[in-house]
Design a protein around this motif. Structure first.
Motif, PDB file in Angstrom:
ATOM      1  N   LEU A 235       0.821  -1.209   0.000  1.00 27.43           N
ATOM      2  CA  LEU A 235       0.000   0.000   0.000  1.00 27.43           C
ATOM      3  C   LEU A 235       0.852   1.255   0.000  1.00 27.43           C
ATOM      4  O   LEU A 235       0.566   2.230  -0.672  1.00 27.43           O
ATOM      5  CB  LEU A 235      -0.927   0.003   1.217  1.00 27.43           C
ATOM      6  CG  LEU A 235      -2.123  -0.941   1.172  1.00 27.43           C
ATOM      7  CD1 LEU A 235      -2.841  -0.935   2.513  1.00 27.43           C
ATOM      8  CD2 LEU A 235      -3.082  -0.548   0.073  1.00 27.43           C
ATOM      9  N   THR A 236       1.947   1.227   0.769  1.00 30.93           N
ATOM     10  CA  THR A 236       2.769   2.417   0.959  1.00 30.93           C
ATOM     11  C   THR A 236       3.625   2.728  -0.260  1.00 30.93           C
ATOM     12  O   THR A 236       3.808   3.886  -0.621  1.00 30.93           O
ATOM     13  CB  THR A 236       3.670   2.256   2.198  1.00 30.93           C
ATOM     14  OG1 THR A 236       2.852   1.974   3.330  1.00 30.93           O
ATOM     15  CG2 THR A 236       4.473   3.516   2.456  1.00 30.93           C
ATOM     16  N   PHE A 237       4.126   1.705  -0.917  1.00 28.71           N
ATOM     17  CA  PHE A 237       5.108   1.925  -1.962  1.00 28.71           C
ATOM     18  C   PHE A 237       4.602   1.585  -3.365  1.00 28.71           C
ATOM     19  O   PHE A 237       5.383   1.453  -4.284  1.00 28.71           O
ATOM     20  CB  PHE A 237       6.374   1.111  -1.657  1.00 28.71           C
ATOM     21  CG  PHE A 237       7.009   1.473  -0.346  1.00 28.71           C
ATOM     22  CD1 PHE A 237       7.616   2.705  -0.169  1.00 28.71           C
ATOM     23  CD2 PHE A 237       6.963   0.604   0.724  1.00 28.71           C
ATOM     24  CE1 PHE A 237       8.184   3.055   1.041  1.00 28.71           C
ATOM     25  CE2 PHE A 237       7.537   0.948   1.943  1.00 28.71           C
ATOM     26  CZ  PHE A 237       8.150   2.178   2.107  1.00 28.71           C
TER      27      PHE A 237
ATOM     28  N   THR B  31      -3.796  -1.505 -16.166  1.00 24.52           N
ATOM     29  CA  THR B  31      -4.341  -2.586 -15.338  1.00 24.52           C
ATOM     30  C   THR B  31      -3.791  -2.496 -13.921  1.00 24.52           C
ATOM     31  O   THR B  31      -4.522  -2.693 -12.942  1.00 24.52           O
ATOM     32  CB  THR B  31      -3.995  -3.955 -15.945  1.00 24.52           C
ATOM     33  OG1 THR B  31      -4.526  -4.037 -17.271  1.00 24.52           O
ATOM     34  CG2 THR B  31      -4.570  -5.085 -15.102  1.00 24.52           C
ATOM     35  N   GLN B  32      -2.518  -2.172 -13.805  1.00 22.90           N
ATOM     36  CA  GLN B  32      -1.902  -2.000 -12.488  1.00 22.90           C
ATOM     37  C   GLN B  32      -2.543  -0.835 -11.747  1.00 22.90           C
ATOM     38  O   GLN B  32      -2.857  -0.942 -10.556  1.00 22.90           O
ATOM     39  CB  GLN B  32      -0.395  -1.745 -12.641  1.00 22.90           C
ATOM     40  CG  GLN B  32       0.308  -1.422 -11.311  1.00 22.90           C
ATOM     41  CD  GLN B  32       1.742  -0.942 -11.509  1.00 22.90           C
ATOM     42  OE1 GLN B  32       2.286  -1.053 -12.605  1.00 22.90           O
ATOM     43  NE2 GLN B  32       2.333  -0.399 -10.467  1.00 22.90           N
ATOM     44  N   VAL B  33      -2.758   0.273 -12.449  1.00 23.29           N
ATOM     45  CA  VAL B  33      -3.381   1.445 -11.832  1.00 23.29           C
ATOM     46  C   VAL B  33      -4.766   1.089 -11.300  1.00 23.29           C
ATOM     47  O   VAL B  33      -5.100   1.385 -10.145  1.00 23.29           O
ATOM     48  CB  VAL B  33      -3.486   2.608 -12.836  1.00 23.29           C
ATOM     49  CG1 VAL B  33      -4.321   3.747 -12.250  1.00 23.29           C
ATOM     50  CG2 VAL B  33      -2.096   3.114 -13.200  1.00 23.29           C
ATOM     51  N   ASP B  34      -5.572   0.449 -12.138  1.00 25.64           N
ATOM     52  CA  ASP B  34      -6.938   0.096 -11.738  1.00 25.64           C
ATOM     53  C   ASP B  34      -6.939  -0.870 -10.555  1.00 25.64           C
ATOM     54  O   ASP B  34      -7.751  -0.731  -9.633  1.00 25.64           O
ATOM     55  CB  ASP B  34      -7.685  -0.528 -12.918  1.00 25.64           C
ATOM     56  CG  ASP B  34      -7.940   0.467 -14.034  1.00 25.64           C
ATOM     57  OD1 ASP B  34      -7.889   1.688 -13.765  1.00 25.64           O
ATOM     58  OD2 ASP B  34      -8.170   0.024 -15.175  1.00 25.64           O
ATOM     59  N   ARG B  35      -6.023  -1.824 -10.578  1.00 24.59           N
ATOM     60  CA  ARG B  35      -5.954  -2.814  -9.495  1.00 24.59           C
ATOM     61  C   ARG B  35      -5.558  -2.152  -8.174  1.00 24.59           C
ATOM     62  O   ARG B  35      -6.143  -2.433  -7.120  1.00 24.59           O
ATOM     63  CB  ARG B  35      -4.957  -3.915  -9.864  1.00 24.59           C
ATOM     64  CG  ARG B  35      -4.869  -5.043  -8.834  1.00 24.59           C
ATOM     65  CD  ARG B  35      -3.983  -6.178  -9.319  1.00 24.59           C
ATOM     66  NE  ARG B  35      -2.630  -5.733  -9.574  1.00 24.59           N
ATOM     67  CZ  ARG B  35      -2.070  -5.665 -10.773  1.00 24.59           C
ATOM     68  NH1 ARG B  35      -2.774  -6.000 -11.843  1.00 24.59           N
ATOM     69  NH2 ARG B  35      -0.827  -5.261 -10.931  1.00 24.59           N
ATOM     70  N   GLU B  36      -4.570  -1.276  -8.224  1.00 28.26           N
ATOM     71  CA  GLU B  36      -4.106  -0.617  -7.000  1.00 28.26           C
ATOM     72  C   GLU B  36      -5.117   0.408  -6.494  1.00 28.26           C
ATOM     73  O   GLU B  36      -5.291   0.575  -5.283  1.00 28.26           O
ATOM     74  CB  GLU B  36      -2.737   0.019  -7.243  1.00 28.26           C
ATOM     75  CG  GLU B  36      -1.635  -1.019  -7.464  1.00 28.26           C
ATOM     76  CD  GLU B  36      -0.275  -0.410  -7.761  1.00 28.26           C
ATOM     77  OE1 GLU B  36      -0.202   0.810  -8.022  1.00 28.26           O
ATOM     78  OE2 GLU B  36       0.714  -1.165  -7.735  1.00 28.26           O
TER      79      GLU B  36
END
Length: 213
Positions: A36-38, A77-82
């Motif tokens: 979450l932090t990084f 996809t990474q942006v949406d997942r995070e």
């Protein structure tokens, strides 16, 4: 002697096994916190938040457009997942924009709560009626409904934890800019950020320029 030594070794092994689950749980917790932090998305959000323009005439907390995240992180996809993970953890809220384009505004939860507080203060100064619904909204709706929209029945059900809900209460939330009625289905509402409209164009241009420098 050999029997005592074996017994001692067995007890030592048992103690190690008993403590092992605690260590594993701790590692899992640290792993979640680190993710979450990084995460790239969260780092980008914090940078963009710091670059949010301060305008004297408009009182609004910092927010970021999803399209801006897409412009600086190639893996959508990474942006949406995070973003989904951060939303579920109540780190931030996501808002569908009424701009005619498929874009969303992202605001950290603490900033959003401060925005709601400023709305309450502004409306109290005007001495409007039925403002108690703003407290109900903050207490019973914001943390319970994390999605971008909410149906009329569910909204009334959540608000009813504070008192008897009337049509005037819903009107107060809409007039405050906290909800907008969906055009396709009038029984559905988008959660909204008050006073966001006039800033959208300038923010999109200003933050993108700052990231390119």
């Amino acid at each position: 002697m050999e029997k005592n030594s074996g017994s001692s070794t067995g007890k030592k092994r048992q103690r190690e096994e008993e403590t092992l689950p605690d260590i594993q749980d701790s590692d899992q917790t640290l792993s979640l916190e680190e993710s979450l932090t990084f995460s790239d998305t969260l780092v980008a959000l914090r940078i963009m938040r710091a670059q949010f323009p301060h305008l004297d005439k408009v009182s609004i907390q910092p927010f970021v457009l999803r399209s801006q995240l897409y412009s600086c992180i190639k893996d959508r996809t990474q942006v949406d997942r995070e973003l989904e993970l951060l939303r579920r953890e109540r780190v931030l809220r996501i808002f569908k924009l009424n701009t005619g384009q498929d874009d969303h505004a992202i605001m950290f939860m603490d900033d959003y709560l401060n925005q709601v507080k400023s709305v309450v203060t502004r409306m109290e100064a005007k001495k409007q009626d039925d403002l108690v619904v703003l407290d109900w909204f903050k207490t019973y709706v914001i943390h319970s409904k994390l999605e971008t929209s909410i149906g009329h029945e569910e909204l009334c059900s959540l608000l009813s934890s504070g008192g008897n809900v009337k049509d005037q209460h819903i009107s107060v939330l809409i007039n405050a800019g906290l909800l907008t009625r969906q055009l396709i289905d009038p029984n559905m509402y988008w959660f909204a950020i008050p006073r966001i409209g006039s800033l959208l164009k300038g923010l999109s241009q200003g933050v993108r320029k700052g990231l390119e420098e």
